[in-house]
Write a protein that holds these residues in place. Structure first.
Motif, mmCIF file in Angstrom:
data_model
loop_
_atom_site.group_PDB
_atom_site.id
_atom_site.type_symbol
_atom_site.label_atom_id
_atom_site.label_comp_id
_atom_site.label_asym_id
_atom_site.label_seq_id
_atom_site.Cartn_x
_atom_site.Cartn_y
_atom_site.Cartn_z
ATOM 1 N N THR A 116 55.498 32.065 34.478
ATOM 2 C CA THR A 116 55.809 32.826 35.378
ATOM 3 C C THR A 116 54.965 34.314 35.067
ATOM 4 O OG1 THR A 116 57.893 31.884 35.994
ATOM 5 C CG2 THR A 116 57.242 34.053 37.062
ATOM 6 N N ILE A 117 55.072 34.965 33.960
ATOM 7 C CA ILE A 117 54.234 36.048 33.750
ATOM 8 C C ILE A 117 52.659 35.731 33.988
ATOM 9 C CG2 ILE A 117 53.527 37.642 31.825
ATOM 10 C CD1 ILE A 117 56.720 37.410 31.227
ATOM 11 N N GLU A 118 52.245 34.628 33.360
ATOM 12 C CA GLU A 118 50.776 34.253 33.577
ATOM 13 C C GLU A 118 50.396 34.116 34.893
ATOM 14 O OE1 GLU A 118 50.305 30.878 30.895
ATOM 15 O OE2 GLU A 118 50.872 31.878 29.344
ATOM 16 N N PHE A 119 51.217 33.428 35.642
ATOM 17 C CA PHE A 119 51.144 33.248 36.950
ATOM 18 C C PHE A 119 50.887 34.500 37.800
ATOM 19 C CE2 PHE A 119 51.322 30.766 41.087
ATOM 20 C CZ PHE A 119 51.022 29.477 40.845
ATOM 21 N N VAL A 120 51.729 35.434 37.636
ATOM 22 C CA VAL A 120 51.628 36.591 38.162
ATOM 23 C C VAL A 120 50.383 37.361 37.727
ATOM 24 C CG1 VAL A 120 52.868 39.124 38.108
ATOM 25 C CG2 VAL A 120 54.062 36.944 38.280
ATOM 26 N N ILE A 121 49.970 37.501 36.551
ATOM 27 C CA ILE A 121 48.874 38.174 35.916
ATOM 28 C C ILE A 121 47.504 37.471 36.759
ATOM 29 C CG2 ILE A 121 47.396 38.218 34.082
ATOM 30 C CD1 ILE A 121 49.764 38.657 32.390
ATOM 31 N N ILE A 122 47.646 36.316 36.679
ATOM 32 C CA ILE A 122 46.391 35.496 37.598
ATOM 33 C C ILE A 122 46.388 36.147 39.063
ATOM 34 C CG2 ILE A 122 45.557 33.567 38.301
ATOM 35 C CD1 ILE A 122 46.675 32.119 35.788
ATOM 36 N N TYR A 123 47.331 36.277 39.653
ATOM 37 C CA TYR A 123 47.448 36.689 41.048
ATOM 38 C C TYR A 123 46.916 38.120 41.212
ATOM 39 C CZ TYR A 123 48.448 32.411 43.506
ATOM 40 O OH TYR A 123 48.078 31.298 44.099
ATOM 41 N N VAL A 124 47.787 39.019 40.192
ATOM 42 C CA VAL A 124 47.142 40.368 40.210
ATOM 43 C C VAL A 124 45.739 40.621 39.656
ATOM 44 C CG1 VAL A 124 47.413 42.753 38.918
ATOM 45 C CG2 VAL A 124 49.500 41.390 39.570
ATOM 46 N N ILE A 125 45.232 39.868 39.156
ATOM 47 C CA ILE A 125 43.743 39.956 38.842
ATOM 48 C C ILE A 125 42.913 39.525 40.146
ATOM 49 C CG2 ILE A 125 41.827 38.993 37.716
ATOM 50 C CD1 ILE A 125 43.659 38.980 35.128
ATOM 51 N N THR A 126 43.246 38.468 40.914
ATOM 52 C CA THR A 126 42.874 37.978 41.991
ATOM 53 C C THR A 126 42.903 38.927 43.082
ATOM 54 O OG1 THR A 126 43.391 35.522 41.387
ATOM 55 C CG2 THR A 126 42.896 35.985 43.583
ATOM 56 N N TRP A 127 44.021 39.489 43.345
ATOM 57 C CA TRP A 127 44.248 40.796 44.311
ATOM 58 C C TRP A 127 43.405 41.886 44.041
ATOM 59 C CZ3 TRP A 127 45.996 45.627 43.485
ATOM 60 C CH2 TRP A 127 46.129 46.353 44.610
ATOM 61 N N PHE A 128 43.284 42.091 42.675
ATOM 62 C CA PHE A 128 42.407 43.498 42.389
ATOM 63 C C PHE A 128 40.944 43.292 42.614
ATOM 64 C CE2 PHE A 128 39.780 45.736 39.125
ATOM 65 C CZ PHE A 128 40.178 47.148 39.747
ATOM 66 N N ILE A 129 40.496 41.972 42.241
ATOM 67 C CA ILE A 129 38.987 41.476 42.479
ATOM 68 C C ILE A 129 38.950 41.667 44.180
ATOM 69 C CG2 ILE A 129 37.219 39.674 42.555
ATOM 70 C CD1 ILE A 129 38.662 39.213 39.679
ATOM 71 N N SER A 130 39.683 40.867 44.737
ATOM 72 C CA SER A 130 39.568 40.747 46.307
ATOM 73 C C SER A 130 39.478 42.363 46.812
ATOM 74 C CB SER A 130 40.638 39.878 46.844
ATOM 75 O OG SER A 130 40.883 38.810 46.479
ATOM 76 N N MET A 131 40.465 43.038 46.404
ATOM 77 C CA MET A 131 40.333 44.419 46.913
ATOM 78 C C MET A 131 39.100 45.117 46.591
ATOM 79 S SD MET A 131 43.113 44.937 48.612
ATOM 80 C CE MET A 131 43.247 46.654 48.676
ATOM 81 N N GLN A 132 38.672 45.136 45.372
ATOM 82 C CA GLN A 132 37.218 45.622 45.054
ATOM 83 C C GLN A 132 36.281 45.125 46.123
ATOM 84 O OE1 GLN A 132 37.253 48.222 43.315
ATOM 85 N NE2 GLN A 132 39.706 47.860 42.982
ATOM 86 N N ILE A 133 36.234 43.904 46.482
ATOM 87 C CA ILE A 133 35.142 42.975 47.103
ATOM 88 C C ILE A 133 35.251 43.566 48.580
ATOM 89 C CG2 ILE A 133 34.420 40.974 48.314
ATOM 90 C CD1 ILE A 133 35.244 39.603 45.774
#
Length: 150
Positions: A116-133
């Motif tokens: 679950t922690i790994e899943f959350v980390i992947i989504y936080v990274i995805t969200w961060f990259i999407s926000m930067q784009i």
């Protein structure tokens, strides 16, 4: 009609990725036969072919979950990136986790928290990259608009 196309493409992509991952793990573990999943999963079946068939079904379902969820959620341009990411996380976590458990990819008692922690980390990274784009797109659009006004 588009949803049917997404179901079919998701299944194809899921089976393709699942097969490649299983093949890589079979090679890395230097098995003498193709292992479509963990030994515990394969042992549930009468032979390797039936285990591979069941794995292909799981891979197809996983592909469908991610493809259809992405289509239904990320096409909603009126939603914020944060809302899209959170809803996508909830749906994919709720659908993918049982499939991963059925496939015996991890023992539930020992690894559910770290999974679950790994899943959350992947989504936080995805969200961060999407926000930067998105921020970069907004900056470019603002520059274009300011150049037009000049």
């Amino acid at each position: 009609m588009k949803i049917i196309v997404r179901v079919i493409s998701g299944a194809i992509v899921g089976v393709t990725i699942g097969f490649i991952i299983a093949l890589v793990f079979s090679l890395l573990n230097q098995t003498t036969i193709f292992m479509p999943s963990t030994p515990a999963f394969v042992d549930r079946f009468s032979n390797n072919l039936m285990a591979t068939l069941a794995s292909a079904g799981l891979w197809a379902l996983i592909g469908i979950v991610f493809d259809v969820a992405s289509y239904l959620i990320f096409e909603r341009s009126q939603w914020s990136i944060t809302r899209q990411t959170v809803v996508h996380f909830v749906i994919t976590y709720a659908c993918f986790t049982p499939l991963a458990i059925i496939a015996d990819w991890f023992p539930v008692q020992n690894y559910l928290i770290s999974y679950t922690i790994e899943f959350v980390i992947i989504y936080v990274i995805t969200w961060f990259i999407s926000m930067q784009i998105a921020k970069a797109k907004v900056r470019r659009l603002n520059q274009l608009l300011s150049q037009k006004d000049s």
